[in-house]
Design a protein around this motif. Structure first.
Motif, PDB file in Angstrom:
ATOM      1  N   UNK A 126     -27.998  13.163  35.869  1.00 10.55           N
ATOM      2  CA  UNK A 126     -26.694  14.101  35.440  1.00 10.55           C
ATOM      3  C   UNK A 126     -26.003  13.026  34.440  1.00 10.55           C
ATOM      4  N   UNK A 127     -25.555  11.939  34.646  1.00 11.97           N
ATOM      5  CA  UNK A 127     -25.062  10.912  33.570  1.00 11.97           C
ATOM      6  C   UNK A 127     -25.729   9.808  33.201  1.00 11.97           C
ATOM      7  N   UNK A 128     -27.182   9.851  32.559  1.00 10.63           N
ATOM      8  CA  UNK A 128     -27.690   8.956  32.266  1.00 10.63           C
ATOM      9  C   UNK A 128     -27.017   7.818  31.753  1.00 10.63           C
ATOM     10  N   UNK A 129     -27.446   6.406  32.252  1.00  5.69           N
ATOM     11  CA  UNK A 129     -26.936   5.146  31.936  1.00  5.69           C
ATOM     12  C   UNK A 129     -27.799   4.696  30.471  1.00  5.69           C
ATOM     13  N   UNK A 130     -27.118   4.438  29.436  1.00  4.35           N
ATOM     14  CA  UNK A 130     -27.741   4.351  28.084  1.00  4.35           C
ATOM     15  C   UNK A 130     -27.692   2.653  28.066  1.00  4.35           C
ATOM     16  N   UNK A 131     -28.505   1.957  27.789  1.00  6.81           N
ATOM     17  CA  UNK A 131     -28.514   0.406  27.616  1.00  6.81           C
ATOM     18  C   UNK A 131     -29.045   0.008  26.087  1.00  6.81           C
ATOM     19  N   UNK A 132     -28.521  -1.088  25.552  1.00  2.36           N
ATOM     20  CA  UNK A 132     -28.909  -1.478  24.289  1.00  2.36           C
ATOM     21  C   UNK A 132     -29.676  -2.779  24.751  1.00  2.36           C
ATOM     22  N   UNK A 133     -31.020  -2.885  24.114  1.00  2.92           N
ATOM     23  CA  UNK A 133     -32.200  -3.913  24.431  1.00  2.92           C
ATOM     24  C   UNK A 133     -31.426  -5.060  23.481  1.00  2.92           C
ATOM     25  N   UNK A 134     -31.109  -6.218  24.281  1.00  5.51           N
ATOM     26  CA  UNK A 134     -30.695  -7.440  23.617  1.00  5.51           C
ATOM     27  C   UNK A 134     -31.133  -8.714  24.026  1.00  5.51           C
ATOM     28  N   UNK A 135     -30.948  -9.802  23.685  1.00 10.68           N
ATOM     29  CA  UNK A 135     -31.122 -11.248  24.061  1.00 10.68           C
ATOM     30  C   UNK A 135     -29.991 -11.709  25.337  1.00 10.68           C
ATOM     31  N   UNK A 136     -29.043 -10.981  25.477  1.00 12.31           N
ATOM     32  CA  UNK A 136     -28.189 -11.236  26.168  1.00 12.31           C
ATOM     33  C   UNK A 136     -27.279 -10.350  26.631  1.00 12.31           C
ATOM     34  N   UNK A 137     -26.569 -10.348  27.929  1.00  9.39           N
ATOM     35  CA  UNK A 137     -25.674  -8.998  28.129  1.00  9.39           C
ATOM     36  C   UNK A 137     -24.162  -8.932  27.420  1.00  9.39           C
ATOM     37  N   UNK A 138     -23.823 -10.451  26.919  1.00  4.55           N
ATOM     38  CA  UNK A 138     -22.565 -10.389  26.375  1.00  4.55           C
ATOM     39  C   UNK A 138     -22.551  -9.496  25.058  1.00  4.55           C
ATOM     40  N   UNK A 139     -21.328  -8.977  24.988  1.00  7.48           N
ATOM     41  CA  UNK A 139     -20.965  -7.971  23.677  1.00  7.48           C
ATOM     42  C   UNK A 139     -21.367  -9.023  22.402  1.00  7.48           C
ATOM     43  N   UNK A 140     -21.156 -10.251  22.522  1.00  5.22           N
ATOM     44  CA  UNK A 140     -21.174 -10.890  21.196  1.00  5.22           C
ATOM     45  C   UNK A 140     -22.846 -11.375  20.827  1.00  5.22           C
ATOM     46  N   UNK A 141     -23.656 -11.189  21.595  1.00  9.10           N
ATOM     47  CA  UNK A 141     -24.995 -11.694  21.800  1.00  9.10           C
ATOM     48  C   UNK A 141     -25.744 -10.709  20.777  1.00  9.10           C
ATOM     49  N   UNK A 142     -26.802 -11.489  19.994  1.00 13.25           N
ATOM     50  CA  UNK A 142     -27.892 -10.556  19.382  1.00 13.25           C
ATOM     51  C   UNK A 142     -27.581 -10.686  17.991  1.00 13.25           C
ATOM     52  N   UNK A 143     -28.267  -9.849  17.065  1.00 12.23           N
ATOM     53  CA  UNK A 143     -28.273  -9.706  15.808  1.00 12.23           C
ATOM     54  C   UNK A 143     -27.148  -9.009  15.004  1.00 12.23           C
ATOM     55  N   UNK A 144     -27.355  -9.106  13.941  1.00 16.84           N
ATOM     56  CA  UNK A 144     -26.205  -8.203  13.233  1.00 16.84           C
ATOM     57  C   UNK A 144     -26.500  -6.726  13.427  1.00 16.84           C
ATOM     58  N   UNK A 145     -27.747  -6.370  13.662  1.00 12.58           N
ATOM     59  CA  UNK A 145     -28.102  -4.902  13.826  1.00 12.58           C
ATOM     60  C   UNK A 145     -27.646  -4.652  15.302  1.00 12.58           C
ATOM     61  N   UNK A 146     -27.985  -5.648  16.195  1.00 13.76           N
ATOM     62  CA  UNK A 146     -27.458  -5.021  17.605  1.00 13.76           C
ATOM     63  C   UNK A 146     -25.899  -5.126  17.971  1.00 13.76           C
ATOM     64  N   UNK A 147     -25.218  -6.193  17.307  1.00  8.97           N
ATOM     65  CA  UNK A 147     -23.755  -6.266  17.280  1.00  8.97           C
ATOM     66  C   UNK A 147     -23.172  -4.886  17.050  1.00  8.97           C
ATOM     67  N   UNK A 148     -23.628  -4.491  15.603  1.00 14.01           N
ATOM     68  CA  UNK A 148     -23.034  -3.299  14.900  1.00 14.01           C
ATOM     69  C   UNK A 148     -23.429  -1.938  15.812  1.00 14.01           C
ATOM     70  N   UNK A 149     -24.499  -1.932  16.643  1.00  9.93           N
ATOM     71  CA  UNK A 149     -24.946  -0.910  17.204  1.00  9.93           C
ATOM     72  C   UNK A 149     -24.265  -0.846  18.547  1.00  9.93           C
TER      73      UNK A 149
END
Length: 340
Positions: free
Chosen positions: A170-193
């Motif tokens: 009904x309301x699927x949970x969408x996650x972004x694969x990253x190297x940590x759960x914090x919003x500030x984690x990841x590459x420039x690509x994942x941060x913008x995504x």
């Protein structure tokens, strides 16, 4: 009557495994016409009857080591090319192949065609979740080695749409694969995504997710770039295969007591094997094209073929691609992707 164009000559065990899988599926889906592209004499060897079957003979096929784009352009009579052309011409509703992955992606893009508004169709599979019947959808699994943040946003929308319409979440949970759960984690690509996905009102974005949580069901849809997605998929495949091999070796080396214990635990061991087998959900969908284009593993067996046909039947029955075309082409869900 639904019409599925089948590349009967694609895959390591073709045409035997492909046709035997079609025979299995025919018993459950009398509303499907199977259009089998390949060597007629070889195909007929494995058919029990020809009810709801149409054989389109060709001697040409695309090999596993062929360069994908060149093969599509030069081998005009190849089984995969003819099957894709049938979809483009409206003679079939979907195409299925276990053959050369790159060639099928090229056939999907250049022959079937992408939906207007979808910049980069993604390769998506449903992968297992431990202890649950419901798996999770992940894309891109290798259709694109490089992506922009806007592509990942579209993957979130595409994956969510599939999960709702095909898997009835009904309301699927969408996650972004990253190297940590914090919003500030990841590459420039994942941060913008992350920022783009957070601002998209049509999806239920839950934030970053880590690879170690994927098989625990942390999200219903997981988005990532194609390079990362393909690496994660192969890691999951390799882990599952090696885990089962280790268990088998441990039982063999454990003596009489261990073998007796394994005998009494065989139902549990088979359940574990089934839980790790993502082929039970069907094949990988090149999602974002004008018709269903489905790929299964080259070494696939008859049961996996039958599971893939079941998946295609559901996709056609729910008209998921037709509805997606309408929504993207009318601008209902079509986030703009900036050109380089």
């Amino acid at each position: 009557m639904m019409r599925i164009a089948v590349d009967a000559m694609g895959g390591d065990n073709a045409p035997k495994a492909i046709i035997e899988g079609v025979v299995l599926a025919k018993k459950n889906f009398p509303d499907i016409e199977f259009q089998l592209y390949g060597k007629e004499a070889e195909i007929r060897k494995y058919l029990d009857d020809e009810k709801n079957v149409k054989i389109i003979h060709t001697d040409e096929k695309i090999n596993s080591d062929d360069e994908p784009v060149k093969a599509i352009r030069r081998k005009k009579q190849a089984s995969m090319v003819l099957a894709a052309q049938a979809v483009k011409d409206g003679e079939a509703d979907a195409i299925f192949s276990a053959g050369n992955t790159g060639a099928l992606l090229a056939a999907g893009l250049f022959i079937v065609g992408r939906i207007k508004g979808v910049e980069r169709p993604g390769l998506m599979s449903t992968l297992p979740v431990m202890g649950k019947d419901q798996g999770f959808d992940m894309l891109d699994l290798g259709a694109n080695a490089d992506n922009k943040a806007e592509h990942l946003l579209q993957y979130g929308i595409l994956g969510s749409f599939y999960a709702k319409n095909v898997r009835n979440i009904t309301n699927p949970k969408v996650g972004l694969l990253n190297n940590g759960t914090e919003e500030t984690k990841g590459s420039e690509l994942t941060k913008k995504a992350f920022q783009l996905l957070s601002a998209e009102p049509s999806i239920n974005f839950i934030g970053n997710v880590e690879a170690r949580e994927l098989l625990n069901g942390v999200a219903d849809v997981v988005v990532t770039d194609g390079f990362t997605g393909n690496a994660v998929l192969k890691s999951i495949e390799g882990t599952a295969l090696n885990l089962m091999a280790l268990l088998k070796d441990a039982i063999k080396d454990s003596g009489t007591k261990g073998k007796m214990g394994a005998f009494f635990m065989k139902d549990s061991l088979y359940s574990l094997k089934d839980a790790l087998d993502y082929s039970r959900y069907g094949g990988a969908v090149l999602f974002g094209l004008k018709a269903p284009v489905i790929k299964t593993h080259g070494a696939t067996g008859p049961e996996a073929v039958a599971n893939t046909i079941k998946q295609i039947h559901t996709m056609l029955e729910t008209n998921v691609v037709g509805d997606l075309v309408t929504q993207f082409e009318t601008g209902t869900i079509a986030p703009e992707v900036q050109s380089d």
